[in-house]
Design a protein around this motif. Structure first.
Motif, mmCIF file in Angstrom:
data_model
loop_
_atom_site.group_PDB
_atom_site.id
_atom_site.type_symbol
_atom_site.label_atom_id
_atom_site.label_comp_id
_atom_site.label_asym_id
_atom_site.label_seq_id
_atom_site.Cartn_x
_atom_site.Cartn_y
_atom_site.Cartn_z
ATOM 1 N N LYS A 1 0.820 -1.104 -0.121
ATOM 2 C CA LYS A 1 -0.036 0.076 0.124
ATOM 3 C C LYS A 1 0.851 1.322 -0.061
ATOM 4 N N ILE A 2 1.958 1.057 0.880
ATOM 5 C CA ILE A 2 2.927 2.475 0.475
ATOM 6 C C ILE A 2 3.363 2.550 -0.736
ATOM 7 N N ALA A 3 3.900 1.349 -1.489
ATOM 8 C CA ALA A 3 4.178 1.419 -2.758
ATOM 9 C C ALA A 3 3.151 2.099 -3.505
ATOM 10 N N GLY A 4 2.068 1.635 -3.361
ATOM 11 C CA GLY A 4 0.808 2.178 -4.189
ATOM 12 C C GLY A 4 0.458 3.627 -4.045
ATOM 13 N N ILE A 5 0.708 4.164 -2.631
ATOM 14 C CA ILE A 5 0.624 5.445 -2.587
ATOM 15 C C ILE A 5 1.717 6.286 -3.455
ATOM 16 N N ILE A 6 2.853 5.697 -3.435
ATOM 17 C CA ILE A 6 3.917 6.502 -4.209
ATOM 18 C C ILE A 6 3.719 6.324 -5.792
ATOM 19 N N LEU A 7 3.098 5.428 -6.156
ATOM 20 C CA LEU A 7 2.730 5.207 -7.572
ATOM 21 C C LEU A 7 1.437 6.059 -7.937
ATOM 22 N N PHE A 8 0.575 6.281 -7.018
ATOM 23 C CA PHE A 8 -0.221 7.335 -7.329
ATOM 24 C C PHE A 8 0.294 8.796 -7.407
ATOM 25 N N CYS A 9 1.112 8.873 -6.493
ATOM 26 C CA CYS A 9 1.719 10.455 -6.647
ATOM 27 C C CYS A 9 2.633 10.762 -7.854
ATOM 28 N N MET A 10 3.299 9.405 -8.441
ATOM 29 C CA MET A 10 4.123 9.664 -9.311
ATOM 30 C C MET A 10 2.997 9.825 -10.655
ATOM 31 N N PRO B 1 1.960 -8.725 -6.040
ATOM 32 C CA PRO B 1 1.469 -7.386 -6.767
ATOM 33 C C PRO B 1 2.643 -6.872 -7.480
ATOM 34 N N GLY B 2 4.136 -7.348 -7.071
ATOM 35 C CA GLY B 2 4.994 -6.856 -7.996
ATOM 36 C C GLY B 2 5.148 -7.514 -9.326
ATOM 37 N N LEU B 3 4.633 -8.708 -9.440
ATOM 38 C CA LEU B 3 4.297 -9.413 -10.763
ATOM 39 C C LEU B 3 3.332 -8.828 -11.662
ATOM 40 N N TRP B 4 2.343 -8.464 -11.091
ATOM 41 C CA TRP B 4 1.217 -7.890 -11.857
ATOM 42 C C TRP B 4 1.348 -6.694 -12.194
ATOM 43 N N CYS B 5 2.213 -6.011 -11.270
ATOM 44 C CA CYS B 5 2.531 -4.648 -11.696
ATOM 45 C C CYS B 5 3.723 -4.612 -12.973
ATOM 46 N N ALA B 6 4.420 -5.524 -12.899
ATOM 47 C CA ALA B 6 5.519 -5.735 -13.887
ATOM 48 C C ALA B 6 4.684 -6.122 -15.390
ATOM 49 N N TRP B 7 3.691 -7.132 -14.956
ATOM 50 C CA TRP B 7 2.888 -7.236 -16.220
ATOM 51 C C TRP B 7 2.148 -6.014 -16.844
ATOM 52 N N ALA B 8 1.763 -5.265 -15.982
ATOM 53 C CA ALA B 8 0.774 -3.983 -16.460
ATOM 54 C C ALA B 8 1.708 -2.901 -17.256
ATOM 55 N N ALA B 9 3.026 -2.791 -16.429
ATOM 56 C CA ALA B 9 3.959 -1.882 -16.991
ATOM 57 C C ALA B 9 4.329 -2.414 -18.379
ATOM 58 N N TYR B 10 4.695 -3.752 -18.395
ATOM 59 C CA TYR B 10 5.180 -4.362 -19.622
ATOM 60 C C TYR B 10 4.191 -4.418 -20.743
ATOM 61 N N LEU B 11 2.688 -4.578 -20.702
ATOM 62 C CA LEU B 11 1.988 -4.359 -21.521
ATOM 63 C C LEU B 11 1.735 -2.970 -22.172
ATOM 64 N N SER C 1 10.700 -10.793 -24.103
ATOM 65 C CA SER C 1 10.069 -12.149 -23.819
ATOM 66 C C SER C 1 10.804 -12.648 -22.672
ATOM 67 N N LEU C 2 12.253 -12.604 -22.547
ATOM 68 C CA LEU C 2 13.105 -13.060 -21.409
ATOM 69 C C LEU C 2 12.743 -12.365 -20.087
ATOM 70 N N MET C 3 12.574 -11.025 -20.202
ATOM 71 C CA MET C 3 12.203 -10.415 -19.108
ATOM 72 C C MET C 3 10.941 -10.725 -18.397
ATOM 73 N N ILE C 4 9.774 -10.748 -19.107
ATOM 74 C CA ILE C 4 8.524 -10.790 -18.633
ATOM 75 C C ILE C 4 8.131 -12.442 -18.499
ATOM 76 N N PRO D 1 0.065 3.957 -16.694
ATOM 77 C CA PRO D 1 0.821 2.695 -16.076
ATOM 78 C C PRO D 1 1.167 2.891 -14.578
ATOM 79 N N PHE D 2 1.151 4.278 -14.053
ATOM 80 C CA PHE D 2 1.554 4.458 -12.699
ATOM 81 C C PHE D 2 0.074 4.213 -11.804
ATOM 82 N N LEU D 3 -0.956 4.699 -12.751
ATOM 83 C CA LEU D 3 -2.010 4.487 -11.801
ATOM 84 C C LEU D 3 -2.621 3.204 -11.859
ATOM 85 N N VAL D 4 -2.522 2.416 -12.937
ATOM 86 C CA VAL D 4 -2.909 1.049 -13.015
ATOM 87 C C VAL D 4 -1.858 0.303 -11.799
ATOM 88 N N CYS D 5 -0.820 0.510 -11.834
ATOM 89 C CA CYS D 5 0.048 -0.353 -10.748
ATOM 90 C C CYS D 5 -0.134 0.112 -9.445
#
Length: 277
Positions: free
Chosen positions: A86-95, A133-143, A182-185, A118-122
């Motif tokens: 949730k702290i990461a979520g607040i930081i992402l909302f600010c970004m 949550p880190g994995l799904w944020c990575a997928w959202a950013a990657y997409l 492909s390798l990263m995600i 991307p920041f809002l979705v993450c």
């Protein structure tokens, strides 16, 4: 401190004589004198009456122990700490706010929206998703990056299928970028994140894995010819954009399916290796 000493002390505190105490307990004065000199011991019923008269417990009367005061400490209210996600979520909302505000002030509201999404979705993922949550944020950013790269440069993860093809597809730089994506995600992201997931090599799991691989290959064979339509000269512009959107969605769906079958394959191979070691 002996029992006799305690009786004598408590009697003095009550300002009673030996005769007064004997009268209350219905015994002789000589009996009280013998108790106080430890020559004899009162009967149990007399001890009970003594404890009631002196307003002490039997333990305090016999041993002379001081009564222990029970100090009630007020309960300490401990506020639960905020989870890290949730702290990461607040930081992402600010970004996301900053990513939207700065380009908008400079006159590019559309650019601000593209950068903020991307920041809002993450941030939303960090607040709603508890597991990985880190994995799904990575997928959202990657997409998000994948969509931008596809419409801007036509770089797609699908290009690594043409690595050893005689047909020229893009440039070697595009193919290298597709392999990195492909390798990263797939390997570093998804497969590594599910390293504790158990998928034992049973017959049922084997059938599931084979079916999923067949579905992936069939999906790739069915959607691959759609990309050839983009090179048709008579296709209208509006139809071309719709076709590009269709190809993009097909590529995302096949990427997700590949991530699933690749993760299950790796976990089954790891389980088989562990059972044979």
């Amino acid at each position: 401190m002996s029992l006799g000493t305690n009786i004598s002390r408590l009697r003095a505190e009550k300002r009673l004589s030996q005769g007064d105490l004997a009268e209350v307990l219905e015994v002789s004065r000589q009996s009280v004198s013998k108790w106080e000199t430890d020559s004899s011991v009162p009967d149990l019923d007399k001890l009970i009456k003594l404890s009631q008269l002196f307003r002490v417990t039997l333990d305090e009367l016999v041993t002379g122990a001081e009564p222990q005061l029970k100090v009630e400490t007020p309960p300490v209210m401990v506020s639960p700490s905020m989870p890290g996600r949730k702290i990461a979520g607040i930081i992402l909302f600010c970004m996301a706010f900053l990513a939207f505000l700065i380009p908008t002030v400079l006159g590019g509201i559309l650019v601000g929206l593209i950068l903020a999404v991307p920041f809002l979705v993450c941030g939303i993922i960090c607040f709603l998703v508890r597991k990985r949550p880190g994995l799904w944020c990575a997928w959202a950013a990657y997409l998000a990056v994948y969509i931008f790269c596809y419409y801007g440069t036509r770089i797609s993860w699908n290009l690594f299928f043409f690595t050893f093809s005689w047909e020229e597809v893009g440039t070697p730089v595009y193919t290298f970028a597709a392999w990195i994506q492909s390798l990263m995600i797939l390997l570093i992201g998804t497969v590594r994140s599910f390293c504790t997931f158990s998928f034992p090599p049973t017959r049922r799991n084997g059938v599931i894995l084979v079916v999923l691989w067949i579905e992936f290959l069939a999906y790739r064979l069915l959607t691959a010819p759609i990309a050839d339509l983009l090179s048709a000269p008579e296709i209208p512009v509006t139809s071309m954009w719709a076709l590009m959107a269709l190809i993009l969605m097909a590529g995302i769906a096949s990427l997700i399916l590949l991530a699933i079958v690749l993760t299950l394959s790796v976990r089954m191979a790891a389980a088989w290796r562990a059972s044979h070691c």
